[in-house]
Write a protein that holds these residues in place. Structure first.
Motif, PDB file in Angstrom:
ATOM      1  N   TYR A  14     -18.867  11.193   0.356  1.00  0.00           N
ATOM      2  CA  TYR A  14     -18.852  12.737   1.047  1.00  0.00           C
ATOM      3  C   TYR A  14     -17.754  13.571   0.152  1.00  0.00           C
ATOM      4  O   TYR A  14     -18.068  14.622   0.101  1.00  0.00           O
TER       5      TYR A  14
ATOM      6  N   VAL B 129     -23.409  17.852   1.378  1.00  0.00           N
ATOM      7  CA  VAL B 129     -24.278  18.168   2.396  1.00  0.00           C
ATOM      8  C   VAL B 129     -23.324  19.116   3.325  1.00  0.00           C
ATOM      9  O   VAL B 129     -22.233  19.197   3.379  1.00  0.00           O
TER      10      VAL B 129
ATOM     11  N   THR C 115     -30.388   8.528   3.448  1.00  0.00           N
ATOM     12  CA  THR C 115     -29.645   9.200   2.503  1.00  0.00           C
ATOM     13  C   THR C 115     -28.662  10.082   3.177  1.00  0.00           C
ATOM     14  O   THR C 115     -28.608  10.290   4.284  1.00  0.00           O
TER      15      THR C 115
ATOM     16  N   GLU D  12     -27.892  13.035   3.005  1.00  0.00           N
ATOM     17  CA  GLU D  12     -28.810  14.360   3.542  1.00  0.00           C
ATOM     18  C   GLU D  12     -29.284  14.185   4.759  1.00  0.00           C
ATOM     19  O   GLU D  12     -29.583  15.170   5.554  1.00  0.00           O
ATOM     20  N   GLU D  13     -30.274  13.004   4.705  1.00  0.00           N
ATOM     21  CA  GLU D  13     -31.001  12.640   6.025  1.00  0.00           C
ATOM     22  C   GLU D  13     -29.987  12.396   7.258  1.00  0.00           C
ATOM     23  O   GLU D  13     -30.259  12.829   8.147  1.00  0.00           O
TER      24      GLU D  13
ATOM     25  N   ALA E 123     -27.282  13.951   7.477  1.00  0.00           N
ATOM     26  CA  ALA E 123     -26.545  15.325   7.964  1.00  0.00           C
ATOM     27  C   ALA E 123     -27.622  16.012   8.871  1.00  0.00           C
ATOM     28  O   ALA E 123     -27.216  16.733   9.765  1.00  0.00           O
ATOM     29  N   GLN E 124     -28.886  15.906   8.512  1.00  0.00           N
ATOM     30  CA  GLN E 124     -30.005  16.456   9.313  1.00  0.00           C
ATOM     31  C   GLN E 124     -30.069  15.752  10.695  1.00  0.00           C
ATOM     32  O   GLN E 124     -30.073  16.629  11.561  1.00  0.00           O
TER      33      GLN E 124
END
Length: 293
Positions: A181, A217, A276, A278-279, A281-282
């Motif tokens: 990160y 992200v 990942t 990104e996932e 973060a979602q």
């Protein structure tokens, strides 16, 4: 000159004998006795006569000496008082080295950089880190958002693999995500245990962390994002839905968790190690909307 370098078995034994120095297991002291390994570290770190360097745990000065030869300025943090007179002796010829007797975990490194280096000078961290405290040191340095370009560190191979781990691998976990990160992480070389005195029980790797200007992200709340990641890896064999059900016990029931995961576009039967950054973060951003404000 080469045979005079600190990082040879003969010279290291000579220095240790002269000062009757004994290794402290509690400080994880393993000294490097191979000059070519040190020069490789410096090459990978991109050290030039314009750069400034922070070193942690200089020991008897093997890496410090090579840094002093290649860099503009070096500041080394040493916690073991017994090593201070040794360093004064071994590094006496190098006017561009400052040794600070302080625990790096308690130091205000930003302040030290401002005091010792030129304004806007490129700064790198280069170190052979004690294995028992690698993770706290690296997490402090990258979380403090220091004005440094990169950290190039010799650490235990297994920890380097975890910090640079990719999704769907055994090494990937909450530590991989926390490190990545704040930085781009890659293992630049592996180092056999034979180049240390005394020899550690594990192999080592050189890990390079290039500090990101911006996280990769966007998350609504950083602390919550990392809590979700930790919870998702709480029991690696369990699905995301099961791990999060334990985490949100008494807050959201399984149906609600399933619903929020669907909103995030993530299948709850997946395991944490398949997601990942990104996932994650979602997932974190979706759940955060339901947090009591």
């Amino acid at each position: 000159m080469t045979n005079k370098y600190i990082a040879t078995p003969t010279r290291t034994k000579e220095i240790l004998g002269k000062y009757h120095f004994t290794f402290k297991k509690s400080l994880g002291q393993n000294f490097l006795v191979d000059v070519s390994v040190l020069q490789n570290i410096i090459r990978h770190a991109g050290i030039t006569k314009d750069t400034a360097v922070i070193e942690i745990g200089p020991g008897i000065g093997a890496l410090t000496e090579q840094l002093a030869i290649h860099a503009d300025q070096v500041v080394a943090f040493e916690i073991d008082q017994r090593l201070l007179p040794i360093l004064k002796d071994t590094l006496g010829d190098y006017s561009n080295v400052n040794v600070i007797h302080q625990d790096i975990l308690k130091a205000d490194v930003t302040q030290v950089i401002a005091e010792h280096f030129q304004k806007d000078q490129e700064v790198h961290v280069v170190a052979n880190l004690p294995y028992y405290i690698t993770t706290p040191i690296l997490m402090k340095l990258i979380r403090d958002r220091l004005p440094v370009t990169s950290l190039t560190v010799m650490i235990q191979k297994e920890v380097a693999d975890r910090m640079s781990g990719e999704p769907n691998t055994k090494s990937y976990g909450s530590l991989s995500l926390a490190v990545q990160y704040y930085s781009e992480a890659k293992v630049v070389m592996n180092v056999p245990k034979q180049v240390f005195m005394p020899q550690p029980n594990v192999d080592s790797s050189i890990l390079q962390l290039t500090i990101r200007q911006q996280p990769p992200v966007e998350v609504t709340d950083e602390d919550f994002f990392f809590e979700i990641i930790q919870a998702s890896f709480a029991q690696r064999r369990k699905t995301l839905k099961n791990n999060l059900s334990r985490f949100f016990k008494g807050v959201h029931d399984k149906e609600k968790i399933e619903h929020i995961l669907q909103e995030a576009g993530i299948d709850g039967i997946r395991r944490g190690e398949s997601l990942t950054m990104e996932e994650f973060a979602q997932v974190a951003n979706s759940f955060f909307q339901y947090e009591p404000k």
